[in-house]
Design an enzyme around this catalytic site. Sequence first.
Site, PDB file in Angstrom:
ATOM      1  N   HIS A  23       0.787  -1.046  -0.112  1.00 65.18           N
ATOM      2  CA  HIS A  23      -0.007  -0.208   0.067  1.00 65.18           C
ATOM      3  C   HIS A  23       0.891   1.252   0.052  1.00 65.18           C
ATOM      4  O   HIS A  23       1.800   1.330   1.000  1.00 65.18           O
ATOM      5  CB  HIS A  23      -0.906  -0.105   1.095  1.00 65.18           C
TER       6      HIS A  23
ATOM      7  N   ASP B  69       0.317   4.274   0.758  1.00 63.98           N
ATOM      8  CA  ASP B  69       0.226   5.195   1.924  1.00 63.98           C
ATOM      9  C   ASP B  69       0.389   4.493   3.095  1.00 63.98           C
ATOM     10  O   ASP B  69       0.446   4.999   4.489  1.00 63.98           O
ATOM     11  CB  ASP B  69      -1.670   5.550   2.125  1.00 63.98           C
TER      12      ASP B  69
ATOM     13  N   GLU C  47      -8.577 -12.254   5.618  1.00 62.33           N
ATOM     14  CA  GLU C  47      -7.542 -11.616   6.494  1.00 62.33           C
ATOM     15  C   GLU C  47      -8.295 -11.530   7.834  1.00 62.33           C
ATOM     16  O   GLU C  47      -8.321 -12.244   8.806  1.00 62.33           O
ATOM     17  CB  GLU C  47      -7.058 -10.500   6.200  1.00 62.33           C
TER      18      GLU C  47
ATOM     19  N   ASP D  23       2.663  -5.499   2.443  1.00 65.27           N
ATOM     20  CA  ASP D  23       1.378  -4.847   2.862  1.00 65.27           C
ATOM     21  C   ASP D  23       1.800  -3.361   3.253  1.00 65.27           C
ATOM     22  O   ASP D  23       1.396  -2.558   2.262  1.00 65.27           O
ATOM     23  CB  ASP D  23       0.888  -5.350   4.069  1.00 65.27           C
TER      24      ASP D  23
END
Length: 363
Positions: A23, A25, A213, A302
């Site tokens: 990701h 951000d 998840e 991630d």
Amino acid sequence: MSDETPLSAEILRRAPKVLLHDHLDGGLRPGTVAELADAVGYRDLPTGDPAELGRWFRAAADSGSLVSYLETFAHTCAVMQTEEALVRVAAEAVEDLAADGVAYAELRYAPELFVERDLSLDAVVEAVQAGFAEGTQRVVAAGGRIRVATILCAMRQHARAMEIAELAVRHRDAGVAGFDIAGPEDGFPPSRNLDAFEFLRRNNAHFTIHAGEAFGLPSIHEAIQFCGAERLGHGVRIAEDITTGPDGEVHLGRLASYVRDRRIPLEICPTSNVQTGTVPSLSEHPIGLLARLRFRVTVNTDNRLMSGCTMTSEFAALAGAFGFGLDDLRWFTINAMKSAFLDFDARLALIEKVIKPGYAALG
């Protein structure tokens, strides 16, 4: 371990890597967060010291809860609301990944989170793509090599999936490789966004779905059988459909068998899975079982800021926990490259000209 080559930190860093689940951000440099906060007048950071800030993000993410983990993104998103900030963050992400030995990366983000200062969705995408191009140019100028593609996310708790799917299709000839839904799984099943997935399929567009998840097998089942996901974001809880009998024989349920038989890629993020409480510890992570059973396992970061990780550190941690050797890491990498939202010729070229020679040089 499948080979005898000592896995030093330098060998792991030099190993060519493929990253499918990262990701934008969630991967900022702490110093960049602090500087951008000053530039835009954001006063809610817990500290302005980059070293302390990096430690704070890691500690805040170590909550054991996906919901709490996601709250840390309020700070990174707050400082990414201008074109200049988006270009900078994107360019630095490319540089950081290349320095970590990543040969190909798909970086994802949710454009809807960066429009608080009146940027349009298209302007957000254009700024990020400009940053990726700038970062790639810097890497090449420094003698490196990396290829980057984009995945646009829709936040599953909002109602903009169709809008973001259309945005992804609109920009797919400008570096956007696919679509995803992200955010809290529990209470927001993938099937809420069926219209978006049907639109993407009609337009021959790629998509992955965060599933398996925070929520278990029903989330995975919906993502695949209702929505048609090509890959599973995390997908680690597919292990709940695998049992081991008293005799030690492993039995796959129908869903697990389907996922394995169809070679549906699992975008596994080991450190993140521990942080969010998806698995109790790295040593108990089902990636060892899933790899042994030859699921299409890929290894991913991630959120590099929140997890304090790199692809190199993830490989090192897995090698330590499960005895994986270079052959295993090469297998994870080729799995990922086969699963990329990139055309076949480009995937094959990266496997044959970059990944295989790169690992051969290490062994």
